[in-house]
Motif scaffolding. Structure first.
Motif, PDB file in Angstrom:
ATOM      1  N   PRO A 450      -1.430 -31.518   3.247  1.00  0.00           N
ATOM      2  CA  PRO A 450      -1.587 -30.396   2.306  1.00  0.00           C
ATOM      3  C   PRO A 450      -1.179 -29.069   2.936  1.00  0.00           C
ATOM      4  N   CYS A 451      -0.682 -28.170   2.119  1.00  0.00           N
ATOM      5  CA  CYS A 451      -0.406 -26.817   2.595  1.00  0.00           C
ATOM      6  C   CYS A 451      -1.696 -26.002   2.543  1.00  0.00           C
ATOM      7  N   VAL A 452      -1.677 -24.878   3.227  1.00  0.00           N
ATOM      8  CA  VAL A 452      -2.846 -24.006   3.271  1.00  0.00           C
ATOM      9  C   VAL A 452      -2.733 -23.004   2.129  1.00  0.00           C
ATOM     10  N   SER A 453      -3.393 -23.326   1.025  1.00  0.00           N
ATOM     11  CA  SER A 453      -3.309 -22.474  -0.153  1.00  0.00           C
ATOM     12  C   SER A 453      -4.482 -22.772  -1.069  1.00  0.00           C
ATOM     13  N   VAL A 454      -4.569 -22.041  -2.178  1.00  0.00           N
ATOM     14  CA  VAL A 454      -5.641 -22.265  -3.143  1.00  0.00           C
ATOM     15  C   VAL A 454      -5.334 -23.447  -4.049  1.00  0.00           C
ATOM     16  N   VAL A 455      -4.096 -23.945  -3.997  1.00  0.00           N
ATOM     17  CA  VAL A 455      -3.705 -25.150  -4.731  1.00  0.00           C
ATOM     18  C   VAL A 455      -3.203 -26.170  -3.724  1.00  0.00           C
ATOM     19  N   LEU A 456      -3.571 -27.442  -3.915  1.00  0.00           N
ATOM     20  CA  LEU A 456      -3.293 -28.469  -2.925  1.00  0.00           C
ATOM     21  C   LEU A 456      -1.888 -29.047  -3.088  1.00  0.00           C
ATOM     22  N   HIS A 457      -0.878 -28.218  -2.800  1.00  0.00           N
ATOM     23  CA  HIS A 457       0.489 -28.703  -2.761  1.00  0.00           C
ATOM     24  C   HIS A 457       0.762 -29.364  -1.413  1.00  0.00           C
ATOM     25  N   MET A 458       1.889 -30.054  -1.318  1.00  0.00           N
ATOM     26  CA  MET A 458       2.302 -30.659  -0.053  1.00  0.00           C
ATOM     27  C   MET A 458       3.032 -29.636   0.795  1.00  0.00           C
ATOM     28  N   LYS A 459       2.672 -29.613   2.066  1.00  0.00           N
ATOM     29  CA  LYS A 459       3.182 -28.573   2.955  1.00  0.00           C
ATOM     30  C   LYS A 459       4.705 -28.595   3.078  1.00  0.00           C
ATOM     31  N   HIS A 460       5.284 -29.785   3.196  1.00  0.00           N
ATOM     32  CA  HIS A 460       6.735 -29.902   3.393  1.00  0.00           C
ATOM     33  C   HIS A 460       7.415 -30.585   2.216  1.00  0.00           C
ATOM     34  N   GLY A 461       6.759 -30.571   1.062  1.00  0.00           N
ATOM     35  CA  GLY A 461       7.329 -31.227  -0.101  1.00  0.00           C
ATOM     36  C   GLY A 461       7.205 -32.744   0.002  1.00  0.00           C
ATOM     37  N   LEU A 462       7.862 -33.440  -0.932  1.00  0.00           N
ATOM     38  CA  LEU A 462       7.855 -34.905  -0.953  1.00  0.00           C
ATOM     39  C   LEU A 462       9.300 -35.385  -1.030  1.00  0.00           C
ATOM     40  N   LYS A 463       9.907 -35.632   0.139  1.00  0.00           N
ATOM     41  CA  LYS A 463      11.315 -36.027   0.228  1.00  0.00           C
ATOM     42  C   LYS A 463      11.442 -37.533  -0.019  1.00  0.00           C
ATOM     43  N   VAL A 464      12.220 -37.890  -1.045  1.00  0.00           N
ATOM     44  CA  VAL A 464      12.350 -39.302  -1.420  1.00  0.00           C
ATOM     45  C   VAL A 464      13.805 -39.675  -1.691  1.00  0.00           C
ATOM     46  N   LYS A 465      14.064 -40.986  -1.564  1.00  0.00           N
ATOM     47  CA  LYS A 465      15.302 -41.576  -2.057  1.00  0.00           C
ATOM     48  C   LYS A 465      14.971 -42.286  -3.365  1.00  0.00           C
ATOM     49  N   VAL A 466      15.875 -42.213  -4.312  1.00  0.00           N
ATOM     50  CA  VAL A 466      15.632 -42.762  -5.648  1.00  0.00           C
ATOM     51  C   VAL A 466      16.632 -43.878  -5.935  1.00  0.00           C
ATOM     52  N   THR A 467      16.120 -45.021  -6.382  1.00  0.00           N
ATOM     53  CA  THR A 467      16.981 -46.111  -6.814  1.00  0.00           C
ATOM     54  C   THR A 467      16.571 -46.552  -8.220  1.00  0.00           C
TER      55      THR A 467
END
Length: 473
Positions: A450-467
């Motif tokens: 989690p990032c340090v904020s008032v909303v629990l977002h992901m600190k470095h995003g969610l990097k994915v490959k899509v098939t």
């Protein structure tokens, strides 16, 4: 205690959870004498039940909360007493209307068809790595703007191009960081920074101006007043307009711009952050737990026979209730990663909590929603495991857990008005994406935090490959 917090700031939510476990679920935080950073923090469900329900009138948002979150104005997140009751009653009445639910479902389906599915098709064909969290933030922002303001800002494209930057969305992301900063530093310091227009104080003021300009232009456009706003509307967009509905429901004789601005912002924040955060954590958990993913897909297969039937069934909300395991997986994701990681209240009078801890008048009490989902006393020794089964009874129905234990949507009179709408949106999105695509978290990106904020977002995003995949023929 402040040095330990600053040393563990990057993982503050887990640090607080560990400390709460060591202290039996409740402890008094003491900062340096000159900072006035003293408060009681708890993860004890009975304490939370006492604060949010049994002694509700004694625990208010208070003036300090209002100052920290001043950008929200007089919306329901920020107010107490008659102002809060007035706004909540109006919003509750709107949320109960069938036309509102229909608007939400129609808006989501339209955005899925026109943008998200084509975009992910493009991504899968190119083999490009994308940030799924950024995509969820963009589609959630577009959806909530369509629902509340009546226009689509089109922050999510329908093909793989450079994503456009939306000034309002960027400004509010920065404002959220500034709000969290206000929780960590003495009140006199962040107020001084704002007065001198330096550091986070300057950032906050600039963000507030962008937010205000955006909202006031949209309000002017809605009520056909002269405006320079570029809010183009498509012919097939829904005719229901939340701003006009707010005016009608409130019974105001003249348009109260501040009332509309504050309530519109409240809805925008809730609609964007809650959905995007919840979906991000849900898809990360599902994509890293293949057994759970397989069970969700099997449940979808068992209920939706053809693609035509799939789109028909997901457009009828009552049919979504058939997906019990999917609902359990979403509750489990929300238990581990609630969109709002902590809440704080101010005590009107001195009080004694069920745990025996004393609360002085005018003192702050924080309850950690993040920590509450990770306590062995409540959830068992496997509390850190992602197990949707804990929500499904032997008869195959959803197990009801009291809101003061499953706290993701808050509890008591201030419980979230949009709980049902949130589940509807999440289920439609999850079914659409899981039916058509497989998401693989890129190598080296498994340590999502989690990032340090008032909303629990992901600190470095969610990097994915899509098939591509098609589980429904």
């Amino acid at each position: 205690m402040l040095p330990s917090v600053l040393c563990n700031l990057s993982n503050i939510h887990d640090h607080a959870t560990t400390t709460l476990k060591q202290c039996g679920g409740t402890f008094l935080f003491k900062g340096p004498w000159f900072t006035n950073l003293n408060f009681l923090i708890t993860s004890d469900p009975m304490n939370v039940h006492h604060i949010t329900s049994k002694n509700f009138d004694n625990y208010i948002k208070g003036s300090e909360y209002y100052e920290i979150f001043e950008i929200l104005g007089d919306g329901i997140f920020n107010t107490d007493s008659h102002k809060w009751k007035h706004s909540r009653n109006i919003l509750h009445s709107l949320f109960r209307q069938n036309s509102f639910e229909s608007l939400v479902v129609k808006t989501i389906h339209k955005k899925l068809h026109s943008c998200l599915v084509p975009l992910l098709n493009d991504v899968s064909e190119s083999g490009t790595v994308v940030d799924l969290q950024d995509i969820f933030q963009r589609i959630s922002f577009d959806n909530i703007c369509s629902i509340v303001l009546g226009f689509d800002p089109k922050s999510l494209p329908n093909k793989l191009i450079e994503f456009p930057e939306v000034a309002f969305e960027k400004a509010f992301n920065m404002a959220e960081d500034a709000i969290f900063y206000r929780h960590l530093v003495p009140r006199f310091l962040w107020k001084l920074q704002k007065w001198l227009q330096i550091g986070q104080g300057k950032t906050y003021t600039e963000c507030e101006k962008i937010v205000d300009q955006f909202l006031h232009q949209c309000i002017s456009s809605t009520f056909q007043e002269k405006s320079q706003v570029k809010c183009t509307k498509d012919d097939d967009e829904p005719t229901f307009n939340m701003l006009k509905a707010l005016v009608e429901e409130s019974g105001m004789e003249q348009i109260d711009r501040k009332f509309l601005r504050d309530n519109a912002l409240t809805l925008l924040v809730a609609g964007r952050d809650t959905i995007s955060s919840s979906l991000s954590w849900f898809f990360w958990l599902v994509s890293t737990h293949p057994v759970v993913e397989a069970k969700i897909l099997e449940e979808i297969r068992a209920n939706f026979i053809t693609k035509e039937e799939y789109w028909l069934i997901t457009s009828r909300v009552e049919n979504l209730n058939k997906l019990v395991y999917l609902h359990g997986a979403m509750c489990e994701a929300l238990r581990l990663f609630p969109p709002v990681p902590f809440e704080h209240k101010s005590a009107v009078k001195s009080d004694i909590l069920p745990s025996g801890h004393r609360v002085n008048a005018n003192s702050m009490v924080i309850y950690s929603l993040y920590s509450m989902g990770r306590m062995e006393q409540t959830w068992g020794e496997d509390c850190l495991e992602f197990k949707p089964e804990r929500w499904v009874s032997e008869k195959g129905s959803i197990i009801h857990i009291p809101s003061y234990k499953f706290i993701a949507f808050n509890a008591g009179p201030r419980s979230c008005l949009g709980k049902n709408i949130t589940f509807i949106q999440m289920k439609i999105m999850a079914i659409a994406l899981l039916c058509n695509f497989q998401f693989e978290v890129v190598e080296g990106h498994n340590n999502v935090c989690p990032c340090v904020s008032v909303v629990l977002h992901m600190k470095h995003g969610l990097k994915v490959k899509v098939t591509k995949r098609g589980i429904i023929n």
